[in-house]
Design an enzyme around this catalytic site. Structure first.
Site, PDB file in Angstrom:
ATOM      1  N   ASN A  61       0.831  -1.210   0.000  1.00 22.95           N
ATOM      2  CA  ASN A  61       0.000   0.000   0.000  1.00 22.95           C
ATOM      3  C   ASN A  61       0.858   1.250   0.000  1.00 22.95           C
ATOM      4  O   ASN A  61       1.897   1.319   0.651  1.00 22.95           O
ATOM      5  CB  ASN A  61      -1.027  -0.001   1.140  1.00 22.95           C
ATOM      6  CG  ASN A  61      -0.460  -0.312   2.500  1.00 22.95           C
ATOM      7  OD1 ASN A  61       0.467  -1.096   2.648  1.00 22.95           O
ATOM      8  ND2 ASN A  61      -1.029   0.311   3.517  1.00 22.95           N
ATOM      9  N   GLU A  74      -3.118  -4.440  -3.131  1.00 25.51           N
ATOM     10  CA  GLU A  74      -3.610  -5.344  -4.170  1.00 25.51           C
ATOM     11  C   GLU A  74      -3.644  -4.639  -5.526  1.00 25.51           C
ATOM     12  O   GLU A  74      -3.236  -5.178  -6.551  1.00 25.51           O
ATOM     13  CB  GLU A  74      -5.028  -5.840  -3.843  1.00 25.51           C
ATOM     14  CG  GLU A  74      -5.124  -6.689  -2.598  1.00 25.51           C
ATOM     15  CD  GLU A  74      -5.360  -5.875  -1.317  1.00 25.51           C
ATOM     16  OE1 GLU A  74      -4.868  -4.739  -1.226  1.00 25.51           O
ATOM     17  OE2 GLU A  74      -6.036  -6.397  -0.414  1.00 25.51           O
TER      18      GLU A  74
HETATM   19  N1  THU Z   1      -5.277  -1.510   2.554  1.00 26.03           N
HETATM   20  C1  THU Z   1      -4.733  -2.310   1.593  1.00 26.03           C
HETATM   21  O1  THU Z   1      -3.647  -2.035   1.074  1.00 26.03           O
HETATM   22  N2  THU Z   1      -5.419  -3.413   1.222  1.00 26.03           N
HETATM   23  C2  THU Z   1      -6.587  -3.826   1.789  1.00 26.03           C
HETATM   24  O2  THU Z   1      -7.120  -4.848   1.390  1.00 26.03           O
HETATM   25  C3  THU Z   1      -7.198  -3.041   2.854  1.00 26.03           C
HETATM   26  C4  THU Z   1      -6.549  -1.746   3.175  1.00 26.03           C
HETATM   27  C5  THU Z   1      -4.511  -0.338   2.979  1.00 26.03           C
HETATM   28  C6  THU Z   1      -5.098   0.988   2.611  1.00 26.03           C
HETATM   29  C7  THU Z   1      -4.471   1.897   3.635  1.00 26.03           C
HETATM   30  O3  THU Z   1      -3.182   2.285   3.176  1.00 26.03           O
HETATM   31  C8  THU Z   1      -4.293   0.990   4.854  1.00 26.03           C
HETATM   32  O4  THU Z   1      -4.405  -0.329   4.382  1.00 26.03           O
HETATM   33  C9  THU Z   1      -5.311   1.247   5.950  1.00 26.03           C
HETATM   34  O5  THU Z   1      -6.603   1.161   5.479  1.00 26.03           O
END
Ligand code: THU
Length: 161
Positions: A61, A74
């Protein structure tokens, strides 16, 4: 009136029960997870895709001070994959997460937007994308995004296919 039910199915396994291929994919997702740019949430997520050409594509992320500009692990992995290997099929995606603030033991299930994106590529490639989610003590395996996003929005609704 007719009441209808949708069944979804998934496996719940212990790490020991996984194939070496799946263990390696999870490990790759954990390594890339720890390099996430998650300075606002302190919630680190990693995604590792296994392609049919054997390549592994990684993403984590990426956050931004303008919060909506951030992107989930993802979609970072999937969009990079489709930009660079447009003709490859995605066989599997392993997703792992870690919170710096608190012990986080549960599996992290992909958000709705990521499910929608996976769903479209799964439909395009005409073969299922297996989704592997790892928590502290449990691994969940979904054989297709249809088990995480039944009745997804389809291009057919727009009359494009
Ligand atoms: N996040 C993801 O990368 N994938 C997920 O499936 C859920 C949430 C990230 C987004 C944000 O940077 C952090 O997790 C908190 O929500």
């Amino acid at each position: 009136m007719q009441k209808k039910t949708i069944n979804i199915s998934y496996q719940s396994l212990h790490l020991d029960e996984l194939s070496n291929e799946d263990k390696d994919l999870i490990k790759a997702s954990e390594e890339i997870r720890d390099k996430a740019y998650a300075v606002y949430s302190d919630f680190y997520v990693g995604a590792a895709l296994l392609l049919n050409n054997g390549n592994i594509v990684l993403g984590n992320n990426q956050e931004n001070i303008a919060f909506p500009s951030s992107l989930c692990a993802e979609r970072v992995a999937i969009f990079y994959c489709k930009a660079n290997y447009p003709d490859s099929k995605i066989r599997k995606i392993a997703i792992t997460a870690k919170s710096i603030k608190e012990a986080y033991k549960e599996v992290v299930t992909p958000c709705g937007s990521c499910r929608q994106v996976i769903s479209e590529y799964e439909r395009n490639q005409e073969s299922p994308i297996q989704i592997i989610l790892k928590g502290e003590n449990e691994v969940l395996i979904f054989e297709s995004i249809n088990d995480l996003l039944p009745m997804s929005f389809e291009t057919i609704v727009l009359g494009n296919k």
